[in-house]
Design a protein around this motif. Sequence first.
Motif, PDB file in Angstrom:
ATOM      1  N   GLU A   5       0.823  -1.209   0.000  1.00 19.65           N
ATOM      2  CA  GLU A   5       0.000   0.000   0.000  1.00 19.65           C
ATOM      3  C   GLU A   5       0.858   1.261   0.000  1.00 19.65           C
ATOM      4  OE1 GLU A   5      -2.614  -0.260   3.286  1.00 19.65           O
ATOM      5  OE2 GLU A   5      -3.716  -1.995   2.515  1.00 19.65           O
ATOM      6  N   LEU A   6       2.016   1.173   0.660  1.00 16.41           N
ATOM      7  CA  LEU A   6       2.888   2.335   0.773  1.00 16.41           C
ATOM      8  C   LEU A   6       3.616   2.646  -0.522  1.00 16.41           C
ATOM      9  CD1 LEU A   6       4.143   4.412   2.817  1.00 16.41           C
ATOM     10  CD2 LEU A   6       5.974   2.732   3.169  1.00 16.41           C
ATOM     11  N   PRO A  54       8.274   3.525  -9.640  1.00 17.15           N
ATOM     12  CA  PRO A  54       8.268   3.298 -11.094  1.00 17.15           C
ATOM     13  C   PRO A  54       8.556   1.833 -11.407  1.00 17.15           C
ATOM     14  CG  PRO A  54       9.595   5.214 -10.514  1.00 17.15           C
ATOM     15  CD  PRO A  54       9.271   4.513  -9.233  1.00 17.15           C
ATOM     16  N   LYS A  55       7.827   1.292 -12.343  1.00 13.78           N
ATOM     17  CA  LYS A  55       7.946  -0.128 -12.682  1.00 13.78           C
ATOM     18  C   LYS A  55       9.364  -0.509 -13.094  1.00 13.78           C
ATOM     19  CE  LYS A  55       6.029  -1.489 -16.552  1.00 13.78           C
ATOM     20  NZ  LYS A  55       7.074  -2.111 -17.397  1.00 13.78           N
ATOM     21  N   PHE A  56      10.018   0.362 -13.869  1.00 11.80           N
ATOM     22  CA  PHE A  56      11.335   0.015 -14.399  1.00 11.80           C
ATOM     23  C   PHE A  56      12.441   0.130 -13.353  1.00 11.80           C
ATOM     24  CE2 PHE A  56      11.045   4.580 -14.919  1.00 11.80           C
ATOM     25  CZ  PHE A  56      12.319   5.037 -14.646  1.00 11.80           C
ATOM     26  N   ILE A  57      12.171   0.826 -12.238  1.00  5.32           N
ATOM     27  CA  ILE A  57      13.191   1.013 -11.210  1.00  5.32           C
ATOM     28  C   ILE A  57      13.243  -0.163 -10.243  1.00  5.32           C
ATOM     29  CG2 ILE A  57      13.716   2.364  -9.129  1.00  5.32           C
ATOM     30  CD1 ILE A  57      14.754   3.635 -11.624  1.00  5.32           C
ATOM     31  N   ALA A  67       2.158  -5.983  -6.595  1.00  7.33           N
ATOM     32  CA  ALA A  67       1.357  -4.769  -6.459  1.00  7.33           C
ATOM     33  C   ALA A  67       1.766  -3.700  -7.462  1.00  7.33           C
ATOM     34  CB  ALA A  67       1.476  -4.230  -5.032  1.00  7.33           C
ATOM     35  N   VAL A  68       3.067  -3.526  -7.645  1.00  6.79           N
ATOM     36  CA  VAL A  68       3.547  -2.530  -8.617  1.00  6.79           C
ATOM     37  C   VAL A  68       3.089  -2.909 -10.020  1.00  6.79           C
ATOM     38  CG1 VAL A  68       5.617  -1.559  -9.703  1.00  6.79           C
ATOM     39  CG2 VAL A  68       5.515  -1.805  -7.219  1.00  6.79           C
ATOM     40  N   GLY A  69       3.181  -4.188 -10.355  1.00 10.19           N
ATOM     41  CA  GLY A  69       2.730  -4.642 -11.670  1.00 10.19           C
ATOM     42  C   GLY A  69       1.252  -4.390 -11.882  1.00 10.19           C
ATOM     43  N   LEU A  70       0.435  -4.697 -10.861  1.00 12.33           N
ATOM     44  CA  LEU A  70      -1.004  -4.449 -10.972  1.00 12.33           C
ATOM     45  C   LEU A  70      -1.302  -2.962 -11.112  1.00 12.33           C
ATOM     46  CD1 LEU A  70      -2.405  -6.944  -8.290  1.00 12.33           C
ATOM     47  CD2 LEU A  70      -2.583  -7.136 -10.776  1.00 12.33           C
ATOM     48  N   ASN A  71      -0.548  -2.142 -10.398  1.00 14.60           N
ATOM     49  CA  ASN A  71      -0.753  -0.696 -10.469  1.00 14.60           C
ATOM     50  C   ASN A  71      -0.502  -0.149 -11.873  1.00 14.60           C
ATOM     51  OD1 ASN A  71      -1.202   1.937  -9.083  1.00 14.60           O
ATOM     52  ND2 ASN A  71       0.940   2.286  -9.641  1.00 14.60           N
ATOM     53  N   TYR A  72       0.398  -0.803 -12.598  1.00 18.44           N
ATOM     54  CA  TYR A  72       0.706  -0.379 -13.964  1.00 18.44           C
ATOM     55  C   TYR A  72      -0.107  -1.153 -14.999  1.00 18.44           C
ATOM     56  CZ  TYR A  72       4.499   2.716 -12.629  1.00 18.44           C
ATOM     57  OH  TYR A  72       5.221   3.757 -12.112  1.00 18.44           O
ATOM     58  N   GLY A  73      -1.095  -1.897 -14.534  1.00 18.02           N
ATOM     59  CA  GLY A  73      -2.007  -2.569 -15.451  1.00 18.02           C
ATOM     60  C   GLY A  73      -1.482  -3.842 -16.068  1.00 18.02           C
ATOM     61  N   LEU A  74      -0.455  -4.440 -15.462  1.00 18.90           N
ATOM     62  CA  LEU A  74       0.084  -5.686 -16.008  1.00 18.90           C
ATOM     63  C   LEU A  74      -0.817  -6.856 -15.638  1.00 18.90           C
ATOM     64  CD1 LEU A  74       3.901  -5.341 -15.189  1.00 18.90           C
ATOM     65  CD2 LEU A  74       2.705  -4.710 -17.285  1.00 18.90           C
ATOM     66  N   GLY A 105      -1.581 -11.374 -16.799  1.00 19.26           N
ATOM     67  CA  GLY A 105      -1.227 -12.515 -17.632  1.00 19.26           C
ATOM     68  C   GLY A 105       0.268 -12.704 -17.784  1.00 19.26           C
ATOM     69  N   GLU A 106       0.703 -12.879 -19.034  1.00 18.67           N
ATOM     70  CA  GLU A 106       2.113 -13.139 -19.325  1.00 18.67           C
ATOM     71  C   GLU A 106       3.012 -11.965 -18.929  1.00 18.67           C
ATOM     72  OE1 GLU A 106       3.708 -15.848 -20.376  1.00 18.67           O
ATOM     73  OE2 GLU A 106       1.829 -16.941 -20.202  1.00 18.67           O
ATOM     74  N   SER A 107       2.511 -10.740 -19.122  1.00 20.77           N
ATOM     75  CA  SER A 107       3.314  -9.555 -18.780  1.00 20.77           C
ATOM     76  C   SER A 107       3.591  -9.511 -17.284  1.00 20.77           C
ATOM     77  CB  SER A 107       2.594  -8.284 -19.218  1.00 20.77           C
ATOM     78  OG  SER A 107       2.432  -8.248 -20.608  1.00 20.77           O
ATOM     79  N   MET A 108       2.580  -9.790 -16.471  1.00 21.30           N
ATOM     80  CA  MET A 108       2.764  -9.798 -15.022  1.00 21.30           C
ATOM     81  C   MET A 108       3.716 -10.916 -14.610  1.00 21.30           C
ATOM     82  SD  MET A 108       2.277  -8.823 -11.941  1.00 21.30           S
ATOM     83  CE  MET A 108       0.815  -7.800 -11.721  1.00 21.30           C
ATOM     84  N   HIS A 109       3.520 -12.094 -15.194  1.00 20.14           N
ATOM     85  CA  HIS A 109       4.388 -13.226 -14.852  1.00 20.14           C
ATOM     86  C   HIS A 109       5.847 -12.911 -15.183  1.00 20.14           C
ATOM     87  CE1 HIS A 109       5.512 -17.345 -14.062  1.00 20.14           C
ATOM     88  NE2 HIS A 109       6.077 -17.429 -15.252  1.00 20.14           N
ATOM     89  N   ALA A 110       6.094 -12.319 -16.342  1.00 18.89           N
ATOM     90  CA  ALA A 110       7.457 -11.969 -16.737  1.00 18.89           C
ATOM     91  C   ALA A 110       8.051 -10.932 -15.789  1.00 18.89           C
ATOM     92  CB  ALA A 110       7.471 -11.438 -18.166  1.00 18.89           C
ATOM     93  N   TYR A 111       7.233  -9.971 -15.363  1.00 18.52           N
ATOM     94  CA  TYR A 111       7.715  -8.933 -14.441  1.00 18.52           C
ATOM     95  C   TYR A 111       8.073  -9.550 -13.086  1.00 18.52           C
ATOM     96  CZ  TYR A 111       7.930  -4.427 -12.030  1.00 18.52           C
ATOM     97  OH  TYR A 111       8.347  -3.323 -11.308  1.00 18.52           O
TER      98      TYR A 111
END
Length: 562
Positions: free
Chosen positions: A409-410, A416-419, A455-462, A464-470
């Motif tokens: 939550e914090l 940032p997703k890439f950081i 959580a960061v991945g969900l926040n950026y709309g990831l 399926g496969e994109s979330m799994h890869a992240y």
Amino acid sequence: MGRFLFLLTVFLPAVLLADAAENAKIFGIWTLVPPVVAIALAFITKDVILSLFIGVFSGTFLINIINENVFMSFIKGFTGIVERIVGSMADSWNAGIMLQVLCIGGVVALVTKMGGTKAVALWLSKKAKTGISAQISTWIMGIFVFFDDYANALIVGPIMRPITDKFKISREKLAFIIDATAAPIAGIAIISTWVGLEISLIKDGYGLIGVENINSYGVFIETIPYRFYNIFILFFIVCTAFMQREYGPMLAAERRARRGELHSGKTMMEDIEDKTLEPKEGIKLHMSNAVVPILVLIVGAFVSFYFSGLKALEGEALEAALASPLSFMTFRETFGAADASVALFQSALFASIVAITMGIWRKIFTVKEAIGTWVKGWKTMIITIVILLLAWSLSSVIKELGTSRYLVELLSDTTPKFILPVAIFMLGSFISFSTGTSYGTMGILMPLVIPLANAVGLNYGLSGESMHAYMIVNISAVLTGAIFGDHCSPISDTTILSSMGAGCNHLDHVSTQFVYALSVGAIAIFAGYLPVAFGVSIWIVLPLGLFATWALVRFAGKKVEA
């Protein structure tokens, strides 16, 4: 702290702690106490076992402080640790992990006692005709002893040292090759004494986000291409050997060695070799004493994975597997459904039986001596088991307190997703460098990283496969950062053992290796984790990183013979 206890006593006397989400709201920032205490004490004491223990205790104390006074909270905090450790041991998955770790330790001891690894090393030494081939032979030997980093450090150095001395390779370079093929290769090997810890932490981390049936071994396999530091440092050794280029303190050490001064002349640390595992005098050395048990271990693991997974399949998946038992889809489904802890234990136990049978048949040892050697191998893994139990206990405390929920939550809306992968890699490196242990670092970070990355991945709309890869990228950042920091650390056990095995002054080894490790670590960040976090394909990133590693040696390095 007094204000916190007062507020809890006045406003929250009857709160039940069954729900982690509710606990996260109740405790707030205090949910971070267990992991922060574990990390801070690890920096101060350099003792990861003590740090994890007190970290767990701080969590059990917090859990009890709401309904109890301080004195009773201390007592129940201690009993809570005991309950969590016993609960961890009672879990069937955890029991399988502990047994396979112990059993692989037994296989390593048997192979060493039979002289198998020594026979392979001697064969490699005969193939070395030049300084280049001596370094590559040492590298190959390090790759061969992939199943345990301690075994690597203690076996490769003493055996290959006369060969590298013959071709005037500095003791510092020998120590570097040993160290760079110890933890880096053991950490990514599909069968090793590390696998149990790594897949267990992955499974527990996914449990914190409500995913209970994750194929943690499959996730571990998927992280291997993203273990950038491990891959690049192994390639770096080959580049320096073939190009005969070095830079930094290593260049001075190698040029000094070419003049006949193999070490700096400072007092060297005494070589450490476990004489009780040395083969008896007069025993004929056979390469098969190492090759056969290890092949049985690897092949047996694959067979166990297949049948364990086949047993777990149901319905259409089972029918498809029986219709095409050797198809790629069948292997994927069976390996995905397999119980990794049981499969690895079965293969390690079978490899132990094969090794014992070979040793007795070749009259290397008696049945009693074989069992004693096997048990001695189990004893070498006790520290790993203790760290596992405390890491599992810390994970359970973090889960009950709601630490992951609070952290998510914090940070999930602001990071940032890439950081995130780079930040995780650097944090893991710092903790591991300061404590000198990869295992403890993984145990501390993994329960926090998986929920945060999710959580960061969900926040950026990831999804399926994109979330799994992240998720895979961030998990690999934990596992790799821990190894990178350990590789740089002067208090790391493998760093110390590499110095000893090579007959090199420890500070000389640290100073020459540190520059190389930092260089390759920078490539892992800028040519590895940053690009993949931006979505660049791993099959583009890996060649890019390997090219950057080659370019580093080519343009930063200077010819040793200049």
